[in-house]
Design an enzyme around this catalytic site. Structure first.
Site, PDB file in Angstrom:
ATOM      1  N   LYS A 180       0.866  -1.188   0.000  1.00 53.63           N
ATOM      2  CA  LYS A 180       0.000   0.000   0.000  1.00 53.63           C
ATOM      3  C   LYS A 180       0.908   1.245   0.000  1.00 53.63           C
ATOM      4  O   LYS A 180       2.126   1.128  -0.011  1.00 53.63           O
ATOM      5  CB  LYS A 180      -0.931  -0.015   1.213  1.00 53.63           C
TER       6      LYS A 180
HETATM    7  C1  LIG Z   1      -4.075  -5.524   1.296  1.00 54.30           C
HETATM    8  C2  LIG Z   1      -5.516  -5.691   1.449  1.00 54.30           C
HETATM    9  C3  LIG Z   1      -6.081  -6.241   2.603  1.00 54.30           C
HETATM   10  C4  LIG Z   1      -5.242  -6.847   3.697  1.00 54.30           C
HETATM   11  O1  LIG Z   1      -4.401  -5.929   4.313  1.00 54.30           O
HETATM   12  P1  LIG Z   1      -3.329  -6.465   5.408  1.00 54.30           P
HETATM   13  O2  LIG Z   1      -2.911  -5.212   6.100  1.00 54.30           O
HETATM   14  O3  LIG Z   1      -2.228  -7.098   4.634  1.00 54.30           O
HETATM   15  O4  LIG Z   1      -4.020  -7.415   6.291  1.00 54.30           O
HETATM   16  C5  LIG Z   1      -7.451  -6.287   2.712  1.00 54.30           C
HETATM   17  N1  LIG Z   1      -8.248  -5.829   1.731  1.00 54.30           N
HETATM   18  C6  LIG Z   1      -7.751  -5.311   0.587  1.00 54.30           C
HETATM   19  C7  LIG Z   1      -8.685  -4.799  -0.459  1.00 54.30           C
HETATM   20  C8  LIG Z   1      -6.370  -5.236   0.409  1.00 54.30           C
HETATM   21  O5  LIG Z   1      -5.889  -4.764  -0.742  1.00 54.30           O
END
Ligand SMILES: *Cc1c(COP(=O)(O)O)cnc(C)c1O
Length: 377
Positions: A180
């Site tokens: 992210k």
């Molecule tokens: C990355 C992601 C998650 C999970 O995030 P984490 O912090 O790795 O648990 C959940 N939903 C979406 C849409 C994502 O892109």
């Protein structure tokens, strides 16, 4: 090889983490509290509750709402699998809704088609940073008497109708994974407008404890905690929060740069016949957490052929956003009818986009994609 993304981490983050280590207090403490406040402010939310990652944030949100066995929760299949898995963790059943072909997000119509008398909640995703149409989905949930949880994992810094995306949301879960734009290594946050929910989320993430370890430490003297309900250990550490505080300060610049590069991609890739780049919807702006394109209809190869062709030319791309119902873990739901989801997941590709990307690197990506698409037509 041009990577698909590169975290924007510097010496400042390294120093901030080192300072926490030297302080002797590394678990959830004052930095987590400061990061919660700063993040909530930037997201236009009343409260922020830091958690270990977005997946635990979604899990905790459903637990807070009392979702459990026998309940159904509507989710897009077109998402990282964590969205659906969170529903499984509380013993409920994820019911997959299809998505809009332009944004890749659920709409009031696609959610409504998946609602049954057992539906208690919806998790809607701002996929790849592109906001879903919050007002219409919220209105549908209000009309149906069901809760709406935002999966804002990808969307820090995106906007909806001129405000930070998910501002004013009952519950929104965010991710700080390196894939992210704002990263703490691993990490997440739940934002909410509801003060009672924020208080309960803080207890639930820390074993249901009446007083946090940090508060007991700060109080000095003897202060005993009680365990008021069965909770979880979903805490973030102060080392992560210290990094997050620095990253948060850089977020606006990172997004401005990504949007500038994305604008250039739109211009250059717009000249490739039949290729469609996903960008801003009419009601908001994306942070371009992912820059994804849908392949031309007359391209006879597969998206895997495109990835292989790009790799041969020094470009690391990724398959498009996954469809959870096509994975073995959800084999029991393979028969669900999701034509748009299946089209997008099979026909889309995520291209490299990162803060330090040069125009020459971008030109390489465009040239490589052009060559691959021509080759198989
Ligand atoms: C990355 C992601 C998650 C999970 O995030 P984490 O912090 O790795 O648990 C959940 N939903 C979406 C849409 C994502 O892109």
């Amino acid at each position: 090889m041009i990577p698909v993304i590169r975290p924007f981490l510097g010496e400042e983050e390294a120093l901030a983490a080192a300072e926490v280590v030297r302080s002797g207090w590394v678990a959830q403490g004052p930095r987590v509290a400061a990061f919660e406040q700063a993040f909530a402010e930037s997201a236009g939310a009343a409260h922020g509750v830091a958690v270990s990652n977005c997946t635990t944030g979604l899990h905790l949100s459903l637990h807070l709402l009392g979702v459990g066995p026998g309940d159904e929760v509507v989710v897009p299949s077109f998402s990282f699998i964590a969205t659906a898995n969170a529903v499984k963790y509380v013993g409920a059943t994820p019911v997959f809704a299809d998505v809009d072909p332009l944004t890749g997000n659920v709409t009031a119509e696609t959610v409504d088609a998946a609602v049954t008398p057992r539906t208690v909640a919806v998790i809607a995703v701002h996929q790849g940073g592109v906001p879903f149409d919050v007002d219409s989905v919220q209105a549908l949930c209000d009309r149906r008497g069901i809760a709406l949880v935002h999966d804002s994992a990808c969307a820090a810094g995106s906007t909806y109708r001129g405000r930070p995306v998910s501002s004013g949301a009952g519950l929104a879960a965010w991710s700080f994974h390196p894939r992210k734009l704002l990263t703490t290594g691993e990490g997440g946050m739940v934002t909410t407008e509801n003060t009672e929910w924020a208080t309960r989320l803080r207890k639930l993430r820390e074993h249901g404890m009446s007083v946090s370890a940090a508060d007991r430490h700060a109080a000095g003297g003897v202060k005993l905690e009680e365990y008021e309900e069965v909770g979880f250990n979903f805490r973030m550490t102060d080392m992560q929060a210290a990094v997050g505080l620095i990253q948060l300060r850089k977020l606006a610049d990172v997004i401005a740069k990504r949007r500038e590069l994305a604008g250039r991609y739109h211009k250059l890739l717009g000249e490739l016949d039949g290729l469609r780049c996903v960008g801003d919807p009419e009601y908001g702006t994306t942070n371009y957490q992912s820059f994804w394109v849908v392949l031309p209809d007359d391209f006879t190869g597969t998206s895997v052929d495109v990835l292989a062709g790009l790799a041969e030319r020094g470009v690391s791309a990724r398959r498009g956003i996954m469809a959870s119902h096509l994975e073995p873990a959800y084999a029991d739901q393979r028969d669900v009818d999701l034509p748009v989801t299946e089209h997008l997941t099979r026909r889309s590709v995520i291209l490299p986009l990162f803060h330090q990307m040069t125009e020459a690197e971008q030109d390489t990506v465009v040239g490589a994609l052009d060559a691959v698409l021509r080759g198989a037509k």
